[in-house]
Scaffold this motif. Structure first.
Motif, PDB file in Angstrom:
ATOM      1  N   ARG B 226      73.539  82.557  37.155  1.00 27.42           N
ATOM      2  CA  ARG B 226      73.825  83.894  36.636  1.00 27.42           C
ATOM      3  C   ARG B 226      72.572  84.737  36.787  1.00 27.42           C
ATOM      4  O   ARG B 226      71.479  84.302  36.417  1.00 27.42           O
ATOM      5  N   THR B 241      70.339  78.678  36.231  1.00 30.28           N
ATOM      6  CA  THR B 241      71.431  77.794  36.673  1.00 30.28           C
ATOM      7  C   THR B 241      72.376  77.500  35.507  1.00 30.28           C
ATOM      8  O   THR B 241      71.951  77.405  34.355  1.00 30.28           O
ATOM      9  N   LEU B 242      73.657  77.362  35.849  1.00 32.54           N
ATOM     10  CA  LEU B 242      74.704  77.158  34.848  1.00 32.54           C
ATOM     11  C   LEU B 242      75.417  75.824  35.066  1.00 32.54           C
ATOM     12  O   LEU B 242      75.319  75.236  36.139  1.00 32.54           O
ATOM     13  N   THR B 243      76.189  75.424  34.032  1.00 29.47           N
ATOM     14  CA  THR B 243      76.981  74.193  34.190  1.00 29.47           C
ATOM     15  C   THR B 243      78.466  74.491  34.359  1.00 29.47           C
ATOM     16  O   THR B 243      79.278  73.602  34.219  1.00 29.47           O
ATOM     17  N   ASP B 244      78.820  75.732  34.609  1.00 36.40           N
ATOM     18  CA  ASP B 244      80.217  76.156  34.617  1.00 36.40           C
ATOM     19  C   ASP B 244      81.081  75.311  35.580  1.00 36.40           C
ATOM     20  O   ASP B 244      81.006  75.456  36.800  1.00 36.40           O
ATOM     21  N   GLU B 245      81.892  74.430  35.000  1.00 34.54           N
ATOM     22  CA  GLU B 245      82.719  73.508  35.798  1.00 34.54           C
ATOM     23  C   GLU B 245      83.730  74.249  36.654  1.00 34.54           C
ATOM     24  O   GLU B 245      84.047  73.844  37.768  1.00 34.54           O
ATOM     25  N   LYS B 270      83.210  86.851  36.328  1.00 35.63           N
ATOM     26  CA  LYS B 270      83.897  86.086  35.291  1.00 35.63           C
ATOM     27  C   LYS B 270      84.252  87.073  34.173  1.00 35.63           C
ATOM     28  O   LYS B 270      83.370  87.691  33.586  1.00 35.63           O
ATOM     29  N   ALA B 320      70.783  72.210  34.722  1.00 27.79           N
ATOM     30  CA  ALA B 320      71.166  73.518  34.185  1.00 27.79           C
ATOM     31  C   ALA B 320      69.986  74.076  33.404  1.00 27.79           C
ATOM     32  O   ALA B 320      69.145  73.310  32.909  1.00 27.79           O
TER      33      ALA B 320
END
Lengths: 79, 347
Positions: B226, B241-245, B270, B320
């Motif tokens: 993001r 960094t993201l963990t968005d599955e 999103k 992340a």
């Protein structure tokens, strides 16, 4: 209520949501509440804990506690 | 002992609208399985990567894509005769078509690339993105290509303001009314030509994914990010960094269905109600790729291995909460460097 599994809270009260990338700073009370929710304590158990350990009126605690829970929900930190 | 590859890289314009060249080179210099000699291919004499320490070992100017594929190939032949290139990584949208078209010629010279196919490249263009969405089951905001100002006055029957006004290669501006669309149309069409794309503005958070497909439907790596700080050109100046599955699922699904070959960047909005709209698919590694390296996925290294026909085991994890923060920094050059590059086309 449960704190989402992608939420990390550090000892300093820094909360990071790795799903959205958002981060927040919790004060001591907020940190303690989040820790208790994460430990699967019920709302009643959390209330009892605060009333026992802090010099706080029950009605005032409930008001603030509910506000805080609504805020956690609105920020999508809980499930 | 590790092998040493000579790799040519474009996009050394590490400006406030950065090309991916410098971060790609940094990633290659950190490769675990090979060493590199880096040949910087540049269009302009003042691309900062030319003058930065430990970036390129040698610089060559190359002709603009508008000069045609033959001119480019002749120049590459000359550079190859001097440097014995093993791999070229082109990093600009505007040059990709020429390199893709020249893939076989480059291959016959012994130079490997790892690029999307022309079909993959063409069908994800901004101007045909809604059709792409239907074909592959993706949510894409409504859009329309316009070629003249007459069409601007009719937009309010098809779109709700605000809308995004986009160039076919670069640039995107938000417009709240017809007058602003006209203004942006004139600016964008003068710079990038027509069509200009009008896209429905979707409110939400912009998230991006850098990914690498092996051309057989497998995702070699993917890291979502993001933007945390955005410049007035809309470029990320900081990100996390993201963990968005769901983002990873969209990426894996797209690569599987399209058998995507090479690097890619997905730009996604999103929404607050949890929908994911793809607003752009860039057919190359993005300028923030070094964040993926920092998070545990050296995608440029993997791309080079794929280009050279090596087996690459897909990355399974990344960290992340890794952040990148860009900065500006003055480096001191000398007129003799500028002179040498201007006169000889090499440095």
């Amino acid at each position: 209520m449960k704190i989402k599994k992608n939420i990390a809270v550090s000892e300093s009260g820094f909360l990071f949501d790795s799903n959205s990338g958002d981060s927040y700073s919790l004060n001591e009370t907020g940190k303690e509440i989040v820790k208790l929710i994460s430990a699967n304590k019920s709302e009643k158990e959390i209330k009892d804990y605060f009333l026992e350990n802090y010099d706080v009126d029950e009605a005032i605690f409930e008001n603030n506690f509910n506000d805080f829970l609504i805020m956690l929900q609105n920020l999508r930190l809980t499930e | 002992m590790k092998p040493k590859y000579t790799i040519a890289v474009t996009g050394l314009n590490n400006t406030d609208n950065p090309g991916p060249g410098v971060p790609v080179i940094r990633a290659l210099r950190e490769a675990k399985d090979f060493d590199v000699r880096i040949i910087g291919l540049v269009y302009e004499n003042l691309e900062p990567g030319i003058y930065m320490d430990n970036i390129a070992d040698k610089i060559y100017q190359i002709p603009y894509p508008s000069a045609g594929a033959d001119n480019l190939i002749n120049r590459i032949k000359y550079i190859h005769s001097k440097e014995n290139l093993q791999v070229i990584i082109p990093n600009f949208d505007a040059e990709l078509f020429t390199f893709m078209k020249s893939e076989d010629v480059l291959k016959s010279m012994g130079i490997a690339t790892f690029l999307p196919t022309i079909k993959q490249f063409e069908e994800r263009h901004k101007s045909v993105l809604p059709k792409y969405g239907k074909k592959y089951g993706l949510d894409i905001p409504e859009s329309k290509n316009i070629t003249n100002l007459v069409e601007v006055s009719k937009l309010d029957t098809e779109f709700e303001y605000p809308v995004l006004v986009k160039g076919k290669f670069y640039d995107a501006y938000l417009a709240y009314n017809e007058q602003q669309v006209t203004e942006h149309f004139n600016k964008i069409s003068a710079k990038w030509g027509i069509p200009v794309i009008i896209q429905q503005f979707v409110k939400g958070t912009e998230v991006n994914v850098v990914a690498l497909g092996d051309g057989k439907g497998n995702t070699i790596g993917a890291v979502p990010m993001r933007k945390q700080y955005i410049t007035d050109k809309g470029k990320a100046w900081g990100g996390i960094t993201l963990t968005d599955e769901k983002l990873l699922e969209i990426t894996h699904d797209l690569i599987r269905k399209t058998k995507w070959r090479g690097g890619m960047e997905l730009e996604i909005i999103k929404t607050n109600d949890g929908k994911y709209y793809i607003i752009e698919i860039n057919p190359r590694i993005p300028a923030w790729v070094y964040l993926a390296v920092g998070a545990g996925q050296n995608l440029p290294e993997a791309l080079v291995k794929l280009a050279l026909g090596e087996d690459v085991i897909p990355f399974k994890n990344y960290s992340a909460g890794k952040m990148f923060i860009r900065y500006s920094y003055d480096i001191i050059g000398d007129i003799s460097q500028f002179e040498k590059l201007s006169i000889t086309g090499e440095l």
